[in-house]
Design an enzyme around this catalytic site. Structure first.
Site, mmCIF file in Angstrom:
data_model
loop_
_atom_site.group_PDB
_atom_site.id
_atom_site.type_symbol
_atom_site.label_atom_id
_atom_site.label_comp_id
_atom_site.label_asym_id
_atom_site.label_seq_id
_atom_site.Cartn_x
_atom_site.Cartn_y
_atom_site.Cartn_z
ATOM 1 N N HIS A 1 -9.380 -1.638 -7.646
ATOM 2 C CA HIS A 1 -9.201 -0.281 -7.110
ATOM 3 C C HIS A 1 -8.718 0.522 -7.465
ATOM 4 O O HIS A 1 -8.688 1.599 -7.789
ATOM 5 C CB HIS A 1 -8.669 -0.672 -5.702
ATOM 6 C CG HIS A 1 -8.445 0.465 -4.666
ATOM 7 N ND1 HIS A 1 -9.633 1.104 -3.917
ATOM 8 C CD2 HIS A 1 -7.943 0.529 -4.045
ATOM 9 C CE1 HIS A 1 -8.911 2.206 -3.573
ATOM 10 N NE2 HIS A 1 -7.686 1.750 -2.914
ATOM 11 N N ASP B 1 0.969 -1.918 -0.051
ATOM 12 C CA ASP B 1 0.287 -0.082 -0.008
ATOM 13 C C ASP B 1 0.719 1.459 0.078
ATOM 14 O O ASP B 1 1.814 1.468 0.927
ATOM 15 C CB ASP B 1 -0.909 -0.161 1.569
ATOM 16 C CG ASP B 1 -2.074 1.145 1.302
ATOM 17 O OD1 ASP B 1 -2.640 1.691 -0.209
ATOM 18 O OD2 ASP B 1 -3.154 1.851 2.503
#
Ligand code: HEM
Length: 178
Positions: A89, A18
């Site tokens: 995403h 991330d």
């Protein structure tokens, strides 16, 4: 209050790295810190915080391909997938794809509480506009396509904060009338 922690060199608890596409250096400062908005606001930052709770059972029940297709990157080597569905995403939130471009500086961290866990999402912006544009797309408000992350995780809180600028080593609270 929820404590966050770093996991496996910056991975979410789902195992995905991330922060890869975070702006860096001057671009990070331009995305995260207000400029040209006037004295009292310049040098400040607008911070969005959301607690997300992962459904690990549901995540584990997904095939590796479906998991990669939720994020849009391959978990094994963090490579962006070509030809992934529109719901992935990283396509929903692709910062250059917004008009104006919607860059934010993310500093999210995992959390756990017993068997429960997820991500404390934290994003700094020069305003809340970029964050809100991304969230709008994630929930499908623009085109009806919902972010595939919702297959295994959901936000259970949302807060907005403002970090004031610093002048002469002290908080500059002119914008608040102090
Ligand atoms: C549990 C919630 C979330 C998880 C697990 C998650 C995870 C990820 C991962 C693994 C990436 C790909 C690597 C990277 O570039 O960082 C990513 C990218 C990104 N995410 Fe999230 N994210 C979550 C929520 C959000 C939210 C709420 C927003 C904004 C409203 C957001 C905005 C972004 C942006 C802007 C990118 C980079 C897109 C690009 O320009 O390529 N994410 N996220």
């Amino acid at each position: 209050m929820i404590d966050g922690f770093q996991f496996d060199n910056g991975r979410d608890l789902s195992g995905y790295v991330d922060g890869t596409e975070n702006p860096k250096g001057k671009k990070a400062a331009a995305a995260a810190i207000s400029r040209g908005a006037g004295a009292g606001l310049d040098g400040s930052s607008f911070v969005a915080v959301q607690q997300w709770i992962h459904d690990f059972q549901r995540f584990e029940a997904m095939s590796a391909k479906d998991q990669d297709n939720a994020v849009g990157r391959r978990r094994s080597d963090n490579k962006e997938l070509s030809g992934a569905p529109r719901s992935v995403h990283v396509k929903r939130t692709a910062q250059e794809s917004f008009s104006p471009e919607a860059f934010i500086l993310r500093r999210s961290m995992p959390w756990t509480d017993g068997a429960a866990g997820g991500l404390n999402f934290v994003a700094f912006g020069k305003s809340f506009d970029a964050f809100e544009a991304q969230l709008k797309r994630m929930v499908g408000a623009e085109d009806g396509v919902t972010d595939a992350l919702f297959k295994f995780t959901r936000p259970v809180s949302g807060s907005y904060f403002w970090c004031p600028p610093i002048a002469k080593g002290r908080l500059d609270l002119r914008a608040l009338g102090f």
